[in-house]
Design an enzyme around this catalytic site. Structure first.
Site, short mmCIF file in Angstrom:
data_model
loop_
_atom_site.label_atom_id
_atom_site.label_comp_id
_atom_site.label_asym_id
_atom_site.label_seq_id
_atom_site.Cartn_x
_atom_site.Cartn_y
_atom_site.Cartn_z
N GLU A 44 0.75 -1.36 0.03
CA GLU A 44 -0.10 -0.06 -0.03
C GLU A 44 1.04 1.34 -0.06
O GLU A 44 0.75 2.42 -0.44
CB GLU A 44 -0.95 -0.11 1.21
N CYS A 199 -12.19 1.91 -15.16
CA CYS A 199 -12.26 3.50 -15.07
C CYS A 199 -11.09 4.28 -14.89
O CYS A 199 -10.88 4.98 -14.00
CB CYS A 199 -13.33 3.54 -13.72
N CYS A 206 -15.85 1.54 -20.44
CA CYS A 206 -17.13 1.91 -20.02
C CYS A 206 -18.02 0.82 -20.53
O CYS A 206 -19.06 0.12 -19.72
CB CYS A 206 -17.85 3.23 -20.43
N CYS A 209 -17.97 -1.97 -17.83
CA CYS A 209 -17.97 -1.78 -16.57
C CYS A 209 -19.41 -2.21 -15.78
O CYS A 209 -20.35 -2.02 -16.27
CB CYS A 209 -17.81 -0.11 -16.20
N CYS A 215 -24.05 4.87 -14.25
CA CYS A 215 -22.86 6.10 -14.27
C CYS A 215 -23.69 7.19 -14.75
O CYS A 215 -23.78 7.24 -16.01
CB CYS A 215 -21.97 5.36 -14.86
#
Length: 362
Positions: A44, A199, A206, A209, A215
């Site tokens: 991370e 994205c 898209c 997605c 959206c």
């Protein structure tokens, strides 16, 4: 749930993200499929401001040298910086080392499962803390990194720059309200994966997605406009001179202070380009020997987040080398060891070219 956040709740959202992640998300990254908080934390921190493809080789290298938090905490800072060199944003490496030392000293080498306690450690913000406890302990907490902000801005049609407080605060409330009852690991990874693989900032896909039907940006043809970009400021350009002082297949390097750019790394002696070149060369080289020759090398333009740095390097060859004080912040470094030295990326590239005898002279 906080009254102001209740209207953001939408269980169907998290269900769609979890379902998609389980089938199409990323499952084979080297830090996945583990509950080891050390591995999760390391990944991370490395992934802050750096893409996965760039992180993977550094992550593997770190895990070989520092297989657990104890080995990292006990390591000399120069060793940590050497393994980080080239990954950029060096404050992360200094915080990484300090964080490891505190986890060992204060928590017996075990990362706490409370995100609030994690946030108190160096280099760990709210979103990173949530990712660590989610992946390591299954604790339910909200993330809101750059990828998630982009997904939220498009899916929910959020105007305004997401880094601005007035936009970010309601985004956090939404992030908390959208948390699922179960499956926090798949949900958290799913949000990250959607932002990183579908994205994306440019050329989002898209058509596949799982959130396309809901959206707002897609429905209103504003995908390219959202999220709103940070207002642009003119990037200032700074100049510095660097001396490549070489003698007997060695180069003179200087330990940089912990704070500031390239903090804690080795680099070349620098001088102000506004000052007289000959005087600067004489002043910097006098403690180390007599100058035999000085020749300009090709300049380098290095771009940081907030400014550009124009580097004008000069190769200095010594006629006679003087003995150096034992407590000096300078060191003569063998050319054959430069590839693994804790050097800033542009400096390492320059030095490797110099010792390869590449045609760098102007």
């Amino acid at each position: 749930m906080h009254e102001q956040s209740a209207h953001f709740a939408d269980p169907a959202f998290s269900e769609a993200v979890i379902r998609w992640q389980k089938q199409y998300g990323r499952h084979a990254l080297p830090w996945q499929n583990t509950r080891d908080a050390y591995r999760v934390w390391l990944s991370e921190i490395m992934l802050q401001q750096t893409q996965v493809t760039a992180v993977i080789p550094y992550y593997h290298k770190f895990m070989v040298r520092f297989p657990d938090v104890q080995s990292l905490a006990q390591a000399p800072s120069e060793d940590v910086m050497a393994h980080w060199a080239g990954l950029g944003y060096y404050t992360r490496a200094r915080n990484l080392h300090r964080c490891a030392q505190r986890v060992v000293a204060e928590y017996g080498g075990i990362f706490p499962d409370n995100p609030t306690l994690l946030e108190d450690l160096p280099g760990i913000g709210r979103s990173t803390a949530a990712a660590i406890v989610g992946f390591s302990y299954g604790v339910k907490a909200a993330i809101l990194d750059g990828n998630v902000k982009r997904v939220f801005a498009r899916v929910f049609g959020i105007d305004g720059y997401p880094g601005a407080r007035l936009i970010e605060e309601p985004m956090w409330r939404r992030a908390v309200a959208l948390l699922p009852e179960d499956g926090i690991e798949s949900y958290t990874q799913g949000l990250m994966d959607l932002g990183a693989t579908l994205c994306t900032r440019s050329k989002p896909t898209c058509g596949v997605c799982p959130l396309a039907q809901r959206c707002v940006a897609l429905a209103t043809d504003r995908v390219s406009e959202l999220p709103v970009r940070k207002p642009k400021k003119a990037i200032p350009e700074k100049q510095t001179g660097m001396l490549v002082i070489v003698d007997r297949n060695q180069v003179l390097l200087e330990q940089r202070p912990d704070s500031g750019i390239w903090g804690g790394l080795l680099s070349l002696p620098e001088f102000d380009m506004a000052l007289d070149l000959e005087a600067s060369v004489t002043r910097l080289t006098a403690p180390f020997g007599t100058v035999a020759s000085c020749a300009p090398l090709q300049s380098i333009l290095h771009v940081f987040t907030h400014f550009k740095l124009q580097i004008s390097p000069y190769e200095i060859k010594l006629e006679r080398r003087l003995h150096m004080a034992a407590q000096s912040s300078y060191v003569w470094y063998a050319a054959e060891n430069l590839a693994d030295a804790p050097l800033p990326a542009p400096v390492k590239k320059l030095l490797l070219a110099v010792f390869r005898q590449d045609d760098l002279f102007v």
